[in-house]
Design a protein around this motif. Structure first.
Motif, PDB file in Angstrom:
ATOM      1  N   ARG A  12      -3.227  10.138  12.552  1.00 51.28           N
ATOM      2  CA  ARG A  12      -2.133   9.112  11.904  1.00 51.28           C
ATOM      3  C   ARG A  12      -1.301  10.087  10.953  1.00 51.28           C
ATOM      4  O   ARG A  12      -1.849  10.989  10.681  1.00 51.28           O
ATOM      5  CB  ARG A  12      -2.460   7.859  11.585  1.00 51.28           C
ATOM      6  CG  ARG A  12      -3.482   7.979  10.387  1.00 51.28           C
ATOM      7  CD  ARG A  12      -4.296   6.658  10.151  1.00 51.28           C
ATOM      8  NE  ARG A  12      -5.335   7.093   9.346  1.00 51.28           N
ATOM      9  CZ  ARG A  12      -6.193   6.221   8.706  1.00 51.28           C
ATOM     10  NH1 ARG A  12      -6.013   4.756   8.918  1.00 51.28           N
ATOM     11  NH2 ARG A  12      -6.803   6.369   7.673  1.00 51.28           N
ATOM     12  N   VAL A  13      -0.148   9.540  10.624  1.00 50.85           N
ATOM     13  CA  VAL A  13       0.622  10.284   9.397  1.00 50.85           C
ATOM     14  C   VAL A  13       0.662   9.564   8.253  1.00 50.85           C
ATOM     15  O   VAL A  13       0.859   8.222   8.403  1.00 50.85           O
ATOM     16  CB  VAL A  13       2.031  10.168   9.951  1.00 50.85           C
ATOM     17  CG1 VAL A  13       2.983  11.029   9.002  1.00 50.85           C
ATOM     18  CG2 VAL A  13       2.174  11.282  11.386  1.00 50.85           C
ATOM     19  N   VAL A  14       0.108  10.152   7.045  1.00 52.32           N
ATOM     20  CA  VAL A  14      -0.087   9.399   5.814  1.00 52.32           C
ATOM     21  C   VAL A  14       0.735  10.103   4.648  1.00 52.32           C
ATOM     22  O   VAL A  14       1.201  11.210   4.994  1.00 52.32           O
ATOM     23  CB  VAL A  14      -1.609   9.314   5.536  1.00 52.32           C
ATOM     24  CG1 VAL A  14      -2.351   8.613   6.397  1.00 52.32           C
ATOM     25  CG2 VAL A  14      -2.122  10.716   5.291  1.00 52.32           C
ATOM     26  N   HIS A  15       0.810   9.420   3.846  1.00 51.66           N
ATOM     27  CA  HIS A  15       1.640   9.821   2.614  1.00 51.66           C
ATOM     28  C   HIS A  15       0.567   9.998   1.374  1.00 51.66           C
ATOM     29  O   HIS A  15      -0.393   9.063   1.436  1.00 51.66           O
ATOM     30  CB  HIS A  15       2.617   8.873   1.981  1.00 51.66           C
ATOM     31  CG  HIS A  15       3.254   9.314   0.494  1.00 51.66           C
ATOM     32  ND1 HIS A  15       2.728   8.720  -0.525  1.00 51.66           N
ATOM     33  CD2 HIS A  15       4.062  10.305   0.418  1.00 51.66           C
ATOM     34  CE1 HIS A  15       3.610   9.086  -1.594  1.00 51.66           C
ATOM     35  NE2 HIS A  15       4.430   9.965  -1.238  1.00 51.66           N
ATOM     36  N   VAL A  56       9.049   6.698   1.319  1.00 52.55           N
ATOM     37  CA  VAL A  56       8.903   7.872   0.720  1.00 52.55           C
ATOM     38  C   VAL A  56       9.958   9.063   1.389  1.00 52.55           C
ATOM     39  O   VAL A  56      10.724   8.376   2.374  1.00 52.55           O
ATOM     40  CB  VAL A  56       7.352   8.478   1.406  1.00 52.55           C
ATOM     41  CG1 VAL A  56       6.093   7.665   0.956  1.00 52.55           C
ATOM     42  CG2 VAL A  56       7.180   8.704   2.829  1.00 52.55           C
ATOM     43  N   ALA A  57      10.131   9.878   0.838  1.00 52.43           N
ATOM     44  CA  ALA A  57      10.925  10.907   1.122  1.00 52.43           C
ATOM     45  C   ALA A  57      10.496  12.193   1.314  1.00 52.43           C
ATOM     46  O   ALA A  57       9.325  12.382   0.835  1.00 52.43           O
ATOM     47  CB  ALA A  57      12.277  11.174  -0.143  1.00 52.43           C
ATOM     48  N   LEU A  58      11.223  12.904   2.269  1.00 49.99           N
ATOM     49  CA  LEU A  58      10.684  14.449   2.414  1.00 49.99           C
ATOM     50  C   LEU A  58      11.540  15.320   2.306  1.00 49.99           C
ATOM     51  O   LEU A  58      12.824  15.209   2.434  1.00 49.99           O
ATOM     52  CB  LEU A  58       9.702  14.180   3.651  1.00 49.99           C
ATOM     53  CG  LEU A  58      10.684  14.092   5.111  1.00 49.99           C
ATOM     54  CD1 LEU A  58      10.814  15.426   5.750  1.00 49.99           C
ATOM     55  CD2 LEU A  58       9.842  13.036   5.890  1.00 49.99           C
ATOM     56  N   ALA A 110       4.349  18.208   5.602  1.00 55.46           N
ATOM     57  CA  ALA A 110       5.887  17.918   5.163  1.00 55.46           C
ATOM     58  C   ALA A 110       5.629  17.720   3.564  1.00 55.46           C
ATOM     59  O   ALA A 110       4.882  17.063   3.043  1.00 55.46           O
ATOM     60  CB  ALA A 110       6.320  16.555   5.739  1.00 55.46           C
ATOM     61  N   ASP A 111       6.688  18.463   2.962  1.00 47.07           N
ATOM     62  CA  ASP A 111       6.583  18.460   1.561  1.00 47.07           C
ATOM     63  C   ASP A 111       7.682  17.324   0.815  1.00 47.07           C
ATOM     64  O   ASP A 111       8.309  17.011   1.856  1.00 47.07           O
ATOM     65  CB  ASP A 111       6.879  19.916   0.834  1.00 47.07           C
ATOM     66  CG  ASP A 111       7.984  20.389   1.192  1.00 47.07           C
ATOM     67  OD1 ASP A 111       8.767  20.053   2.080  1.00 47.07           O
ATOM     68  OD2 ASP A 111       7.996  21.574   0.589  1.00 47.07           O
ATOM     69  N   CYS A 112       7.471  16.832  -0.198  1.00 49.69           N
ATOM     70  CA  CYS A 112       8.213  15.991  -0.595  1.00 49.69           C
ATOM     71  C   CYS A 112       8.988  16.173  -1.991  1.00 49.69           C
ATOM     72  O   CYS A 112       8.898  17.330  -2.471  1.00 49.69           O
ATOM     73  CB  CYS A 112       7.603  14.475  -1.037  1.00 49.69           C
ATOM     74  SG  CYS A 112       6.489  13.887   0.357  1.00 49.69           S
ATOM     75  N   MET A 142       2.617  14.337  -0.798  1.00 44.02           N
ATOM     76  CA  MET A 142       2.642  15.383   0.472  1.00 44.02           C
ATOM     77  C   MET A 142       2.547  14.343   1.645  1.00 44.02           C
ATOM     78  O   MET A 142       2.140  13.104   1.307  1.00 44.02           O
ATOM     79  CB  MET A 142       1.676  16.240   0.631  1.00 44.02           C
ATOM     80  CG  MET A 142       1.784  17.225  -0.576  1.00 44.02           C
ATOM     81  SD  MET A 142       3.286  18.597  -0.245  1.00 44.02           S
ATOM     82  CE  MET A 142       2.758  19.195   1.307  1.00 44.02           C
ATOM     83  N   ILE A 143       3.070  14.736   3.027  1.00 40.28           N
ATOM     84  CA  ILE A 143       2.768  13.985   4.077  1.00 40.28           C
ATOM     85  C   ILE A 143       1.968  14.660   5.092  1.00 40.28           C
ATOM     86  O   ILE A 143       2.139  16.081   5.090  1.00 40.28           O
ATOM     87  CB  ILE A 143       4.070  13.684   4.663  1.00 40.28           C
ATOM     88  CG1 ILE A 143       5.001  12.564   3.591  1.00 40.28           C
ATOM     89  CG2 ILE A 143       3.946  12.931   5.985  1.00 40.28           C
ATOM     90  CD1 ILE A 143       6.318  12.526   4.136  1.00 40.28           C
TER      91      ILE A 143
END
Length: 182
Positions: A147-150, A84-86, A123-125, A132-133
């Protein structure tokens, strides 16, 4: 937080080159250094305790664009086959458009875009809101270590785990050049 203490939180990460210098990032995301009072009030407004590692990084620079903007993903997303990209990481505050409690902050994505209420979108993508993240508190509760998710709106708000915690997420970030876009 002193630089040395921050380096202990993020071992092996070059904090001197982590952030991209950008007037746009400063105007949109970077809201100045968050005080304990501001952190507490934003946490109260969002309903979640922010990860200590995230708060520590924001005290170095309160939001902006990291130099490395791609995170490996365990499965295909609408963005790419393997990552994924942010665009940016939101700072702690209310004044900047892209701060956690700002006009384009975390609550907007839940209240107006229909994103699931799993935690804090930080975090936006590049998809302009279509993914989003987030910090995902479903397993740990509002005071735990998320945890960190997309979250992928284009795939029915599919949630993909990217990292067990924020430190691991930051350490996993890679430059765009590491991925073949052809």
């Amino acid at each position: 937080m002193a630089d040395e203490a921050l380096r202990q939180v993020f071992p092996g990460l070059d904090l001197d080159t982590f952030w991209e210098d950008s007037a746009y990032a400063d105007e949109t995301y970077n809201g100045g250094y968050p005080t304990d009072q501001l952190v507490s009030s934003v946490e109260a407004e969002l309903g979640f305790r922010l990860p200590a590692s995230y708060v520590a990084l924001m005290r170095m620079r309160n939001g902006g664009i990291p130099r490395n903007t791609c995170c490996p993903a365990p499965s295909r997303t609408t963005w790419a086959e393997d990552h994924v990209a942010l665009n940016a990481i939101m700072g702690i505050g209310r004044e900047r458009e892209g701060s956690l409690a700002g006009p384009m902050g975390s609550r907007l994505f839940v209240e107006e875009w229909g994103y699931p209420e799993i935690g804090v979108y930080f975090a936006d993508c590049p998809s302009a809101g279509h993914d989003m993240i987030a910090f995902d508190y479903r397993d740990c509760g509002p005071d735990g270590e998320p945890r960190v998710v997309h979250v992928d709106q284009e795939a029915g708000y599919r949630i993909t785990v990217l990292a067990p915690d924020f430190v691991s997420f930051v350490q996993a970030l890679r430059p765009e050049d590491d991925y073949d876009y052809d």
